[in-house]
Design a protein around this motif. Structure first.
Motif, mmCIF file in Angstrom:
data_model
loop_
_atom_site.group_PDB
_atom_site.id
_atom_site.type_symbol
_atom_site.label_atom_id
_atom_site.label_comp_id
_atom_site.label_asym_id
_atom_site.label_seq_id
_atom_site.Cartn_x
_atom_site.Cartn_y
_atom_site.Cartn_z
ATOM 1 N N ASN A 114 49.217 23.594 45.471
ATOM 2 C CA ASN A 114 50.491 24.312 45.564
ATOM 3 C C ASN A 114 50.485 25.226 46.789
ATOM 4 O OD1 ASN A 114 49.272 26.890 44.752
ATOM 5 N ND2 ASN A 114 49.163 26.018 42.696
ATOM 6 N N GLU A 115 51.535 25.993 46.945
ATOM 7 C CA GLU A 115 51.664 26.846 48.131
ATOM 8 C C GLU A 115 50.579 27.904 48.218
ATOM 9 O OE1 GLU A 115 53.326 26.931 50.805
ATOM 10 O OE2 GLU A 115 55.052 25.624 50.556
ATOM 11 N N ALA A 116 50.063 28.339 47.079
ATOM 12 C CA ALA A 116 49.033 29.379 47.093
ATOM 13 C C ALA A 116 47.654 28.795 47.334
ATOM 14 C CB ALA A 116 49.051 30.146 45.779
ATOM 15 N N THR A 117 47.340 27.665 46.680
ATOM 16 C CA THR A 117 45.985 27.124 46.754
ATOM 17 C C THR A 117 45.746 26.321 48.022
ATOM 18 O OG1 THR A 117 46.597 25.108 45.547
ATOM 19 C CG2 THR A 117 45.823 26.981 44.241
ATOM 20 N N ASN A 118 46.764 25.554 48.461
ATOM 21 C CA ASN A 118 46.545 24.682 49.612
ATOM 22 C C ASN A 118 47.893 24.311 50.246
ATOM 23 O OD1 ASN A 118 45.687 22.802 51.506
ATOM 24 N ND2 ASN A 118 44.172 21.894 50.136
ATOM 25 N N PRO A 119 48.521 25.264 50.931
ATOM 26 C CA PRO A 119 49.814 24.955 51.566
ATOM 27 C C PRO A 119 49.702 23.865 52.617
ATOM 28 C CG PRO A 119 48.967 27.094 52.310
ATOM 29 C CD PRO A 119 48.108 26.664 51.160
ATOM 30 N N THR A 120 48.538 23.755 53.262
ATOM 31 C CA THR A 120 48.358 22.714 54.271
ATOM 32 C C THR A 120 48.513 21.340 53.656
ATOM 33 O OG1 THR A 120 46.835 24.145 55.489
ATOM 34 C CG2 THR A 120 46.780 21.800 56.004
ATOM 35 N N ALA A 121 47.844 21.110 52.520
ATOM 36 C CA ALA A 121 47.958 19.822 51.845
ATOM 37 C C ALA A 121 49.392 19.568 51.412
ATOM 38 C CB ALA A 121 47.026 19.775 50.641
ATOM 39 N N LEU A 122 50.025 20.601 50.882
ATOM 40 C CA LEU A 122 51.380 20.430 50.367
ATOM 41 C C LEU A 122 52.335 19.996 51.471
ATOM 42 C CD1 LEU A 122 52.461 20.776 47.471
ATOM 43 C CD2 LEU A 122 53.358 22.988 48.169
ATOM 44 N N HIS A 123 52.161 20.548 52.666
ATOM 45 C CA HIS A 123 53.083 20.212 53.754
ATOM 46 C C HIS A 123 52.670 18.945 54.505
ATOM 47 C CE1 HIS A 123 55.578 23.640 53.080
ATOM 48 N NE2 HIS A 123 54.527 24.435 53.071
ATOM 49 N N SER A 124 51.492 18.432 54.205
ATOM 50 C CA SER A 124 51.117 17.133 54.787
ATOM 51 C C SER A 124 51.783 15.982 54.046
ATOM 52 C CB SER A 124 49.594 16.962 54.747
ATOM 53 O OG SER A 124 49.138 16.718 53.428
ATOM 54 N N ILE A 125 52.410 16.280 52.907
ATOM 55 C CA ILE A 125 53.081 15.249 52.105
ATOM 56 C C ILE A 125 54.566 15.569 51.953
ATOM 57 C CG2 ILE A 125 51.023 14.449 50.903
ATOM 58 C CD1 ILE A 125 51.616 16.362 48.626
ATOM 59 N N ASP A 126 55.108 16.269 52.935
ATOM 60 C CA ASP A 126 56.539 16.582 52.942
ATOM 61 C C ASP A 126 57.375 15.311 53.095
ATOM 62 O OD1 ASP A 126 56.399 19.323 52.589
ATOM 63 O OD2 ASP A 126 56.352 19.780 54.728
ATOM 64 N N SER A 127 58.673 15.459 52.923
ATOM 65 C CA SER A 127 59.593 14.348 53.150
ATOM 66 C C SER A 127 59.375 13.758 54.542
ATOM 67 C CB SER A 127 61.037 14.823 53.015
ATOM 68 O OG SER A 127 61.310 15.236 51.703
ATOM 69 N N GLY A 128 59.396 12.432 54.610
ATOM 70 C CA GLY A 128 59.212 11.748 55.882
ATOM 71 C C GLY A 128 57.778 11.545 56.304
ATOM 72 N N SER A 129 56.829 11.999 55.485
ATOM 73 C CA SER A 129 55.410 11.900 55.849
ATOM 74 C C SER A 129 54.828 10.510 55.631
ATOM 75 C CB SER A 129 54.596 12.916 55.039
ATOM 76 O OG SER A 129 54.686 12.619 53.650
ATOM 77 N N GLY A 130 55.526 9.681 54.859
ATOM 78 C CA GLY A 130 54.967 8.379 54.500
ATOM 79 C C GLY A 130 53.926 8.456 53.407
ATOM 80 N N ALA A 131 53.812 9.616 52.755
ATOM 81 C CA ALA A 131 52.785 9.809 51.726
ATOM 82 C C ALA A 131 53.019 8.883 50.537
ATOM 83 C CB ALA A 131 52.787 11.264 51.261
ATOM 84 N N ILE A 132 51.904 8.496 49.917
ATOM 85 C CA ILE A 132 51.941 7.710 48.683
ATOM 86 C C ILE A 132 51.297 8.536 47.583
ATOM 87 C CG2 ILE A 132 51.205 5.598 47.527
ATOM 88 C CD1 ILE A 132 51.079 4.253 50.256
ATOM 89 N N PHE A 133 52.023 8.762 46.502
ATOM 90 C CA PHE A 133 51.514 9.471 45.332
ATOM 91 C C PHE A 133 51.061 8.450 44.292
ATOM 92 C CE2 PHE A 133 54.814 12.164 47.215
ATOM 93 C CZ PHE A 133 54.128 13.355 47.376
#
Length: 613
Positions: free
Chosen positions: A322-341
């Motif tokens: 989440n934003e507190a624990t790992n904002p970097t990870a959270l924003h690496s999977i933003d819209s348009g990132s091509g991320a797969i959950f």
């Protein structure tokens, strides 16, 4: 049957050894079609997967997939290292003879891809033109399209990587066949799954899964397990389950790099992706290189240890991100990132995703929400109301280029010089916040005795560590004694060696609360460590290493209780003496441990005895 040669011709794949390999396994598995993949095929393959229902849309440029409900994690008990030499057997590598395992796996794969497409995925697990490139090339054959899509995010994928090899036969043969997932006997005496690395033949044969490290063969199987064996057999490098980060001091312009191993649930990914605390952000910038694997070698030109992350993406645990624990990870999977959950909660009506810890509370409106198995949450029985929405091992996959603070030189084939190698396990006592280790053998000894606390129920011994040498216990591919010797050799070849250290963010008070705030504040002990290496601070000598003086630790902007600080910057000699007896028993379980490691153990034990209470 597929016309293999025509498909390879059409794709421009000219490497004769690769062509022979693909033909052999296409014939063996009975694949109906052959498709050679390049990274440029991603958009088309994503659309095909969406059309087939293998992926579901999760907002703009993001996707969701579910695995079979029994196929949700690596399966260590089914993971085997096979070679032709029985001397390669270690305590952890589940060694079996190659003469037994290859026929067994090929028997299971025979005809198992009938009617399916065999995707040919040429890849590189290193920056192009790196000094270790001859160990980095591979070709994965898989019968699952979503595996291809994950590989495109996790590796450098393309035909040119294979066609242009200096030695056209120097590639890892990596074969993945999914099998009939519902009828493989998961966890029973009839379990048919096998995940085998035939290390001395540089061949990987995985049968019976379509999930994660069981199926993305460039990642753990090649990038870690096979590469570790290659590094040892060649004598050239180490492959470790390490994170790698950079710290830039904007005031001086100096840049430092820290690599480190952490057992499961000990904060490795959060540290790898950390940012500077707000109070220190004007002076320090933290850069991400990798969160899971590092290859390390000695550079003879300057006498330093260098490292890079062989992967090209992140396969991260979603839970508690989440934003507190790992904002970097959270924003690496933003819209348009091509991320797969994978295996999180999903709402097909809104295309939203959710996992435990993403927000403090679950979505209040249950309309449309499905759990990781696809069951409608609103239809749950009352007794199941509190069951997790997402699987505890749910994941996200994204490319390194999507990480907001990825280093500008993350793909530099020369790697980066390593200033510090750290180890850290989750322990509520005995381990201080940070302790520096000046001696090579004592640093390697500390890594070999790395562990995290086991629960009483799991291990039967309250407060005893579950040892995880260098955090490599699940990934060892050769014997532990040789592993220790190889560490001494590779790091010892450097004339300007990195400093070793042990860190612990998880000390607790008698009331159970954490004594250190963790997360972004963890940069502070790392800054002390590089300052200590540079001779800018002197610390306090203890029997187990050098600890910071309170005055040396940069605490600007941090509100921490004085008693808590005193506790995490001290050691309990009695507790440590107990720990040394556990360590001795642990090391005694390995054959051929170098005498230098035993001498390091005896030095630390003697120093603790001399220190008294």
């Amino acid at each position: 049957m597929a016309d293999v040669q025509a498909a390879l011709d059409q794709a421009g794949l000219t490497n004769p050894h690769v062509r022979e390999y693909v033909q052999y396994y296409a014939d063996l598995t009975g694949a109906e079609r052959i498709e050679v993949v390049n990274a440029s095929d991603d958009a088309r393959l994503v659309q095909e997967a969406l059309d087939a229902g293998e992926l579901l849309p999760a907002g703009e440029g993001r996707y969701y997939s579910r695995s079979y409900h029994k196929d949700t994690a690596r399966s260590e008990e089914r993971t085997i290292v096979a070679t032709s030499n029985p001397d390669d057997a270690g305590a952890y590598n589940n060694w079996r003879p190659a003469s037994e395992m290859k026929p067994l796996l090929e028997g299971k794969m025979r005809g198992a891809s009938a009617g399916k497409t065999m995707y040919v995925v040429p890849y590189l697990m290193a920056p192009r033109n790196s000094p270790l490139e001859k160990f980095a090339a591979g070709v994965e054959l898989t019968d699952t399209r979503t595996v291809v899509l994950h590989m495109i995010r996790m590796a450098r994928v393309g035909v040119d990587y294979i066609n242009e090899l200096k030695d056209p036969n120097s590639f890892v043969r990596a074969v993945h066949v999914t099998g009939d997932l519902e009828n493989l006997g998961h966890g029973t005496p009839d379990d048919a799954r096998y995940f085998v690395t035939v290390a001395d033949e540089r061949t990987i044969l995985h049968f019976g899964s379509s999930y994660g490290g069981n199926a993305l063969l460039g990642k753990i199987a090649h990038g870690l397990r096979q590469a570790a064996y290659d590094g040892w057999a060649s004598g050239e490098f180490l492959s470790e389950q390490f994170m790698l980060l950079g710290i830039t001091d904007k005031e001086t312009g100096k840049r430092y790099h820290v690599a480190g191993g952490f057992p499961s649930a000990s904060g490795k990914t959060n540290l790898a992706m950390t940012l500077a605390p707000d109070a220190l952000g004007d002076r320090y910038h933290v850069e991400f290189y990798g969160d899971d694997i590092a290859w390390l070698w000695a550079n003879p030109d300057d006498g330093r240890i260098y490292a890079f992350n062989p992967e090209n993406g992140v396969f991260g645990v979603a839970k508690d991100t989440n934003e507190a624990t790992n904002p970097t990870a959270l924003h690496s999977i933003d819209s348009g990132s091509g991320a797969i959950f994978t295996n999180i909660a999903y709402n097909p009506k809104t295309q939203e995703v959710w996992w435990e810890g993403k927000t403090k509370e679950k979505p209040a409106d249950l309309d449309g929400w499905e759990d990781w198995k696809g069951d409608v949450i609103a239809d749950r029985a009352p007794e199941d109301a509190d069951a997790p929405w997402a699987h505890p091992n749910s994941r996200f996959t994204t490319s390194l280029a999507q990480v907001p603070n990825v280093a500008d030189n993350y793909d530099d084939p020369a790697g980066v010089p390593v200033d510090a190698i750290i180890f850290g396990g989750r322990t509520r006592d005995r381990e201080p916040l940070v302790r520096a280790i000046n001696d090579l053998a004592e640093g390697v000894y500390d890594g070999l005795t790395l562990g995290a606390e086991a629960t009483f129920a799991a291990e039967g011994v309250e407060g005893q560590l579950r040892y995880d040498p260098m955090s490599m216990r699940p990934f060892m591919s050769y014997p532990e004694g040789h592993y220790a010797a190889h560490w001494l050799k590779i790091i010892g070849a450097a004339t300007d060696q990195p400093i070793f250290a042990h860190v612990n963010w998880f000390q607790r008070g008698d009331d159970g609360r954490f004594l250190w705030p963790g997360y972004r504040e963890n940069l502070r002990p790392l800054l002390w460590l590089v300052q200590y290496k540079n001779g800018e601070v002197e610390g306090v000598e203890t029997p187990v290493g050098v600890l910071p003086k309170k005055s040396e630790l940069n605490l600007d902007g941090l509100d921490i209780d004085e008693d808590d600080l005193n506790t995490i910057l001290s050691i309990d000699n009695n507790r440590w003496r107990q720990e040394m007896s556990f360590r001795e028993k642990h090391l005694a379980g390995f054959d051929n441990v170098p005498e230098a490691i035993w001498e390091a153990h005896r030095r630390v034990a003697a120093a603790l005895d001399a220190a008294g209470e």
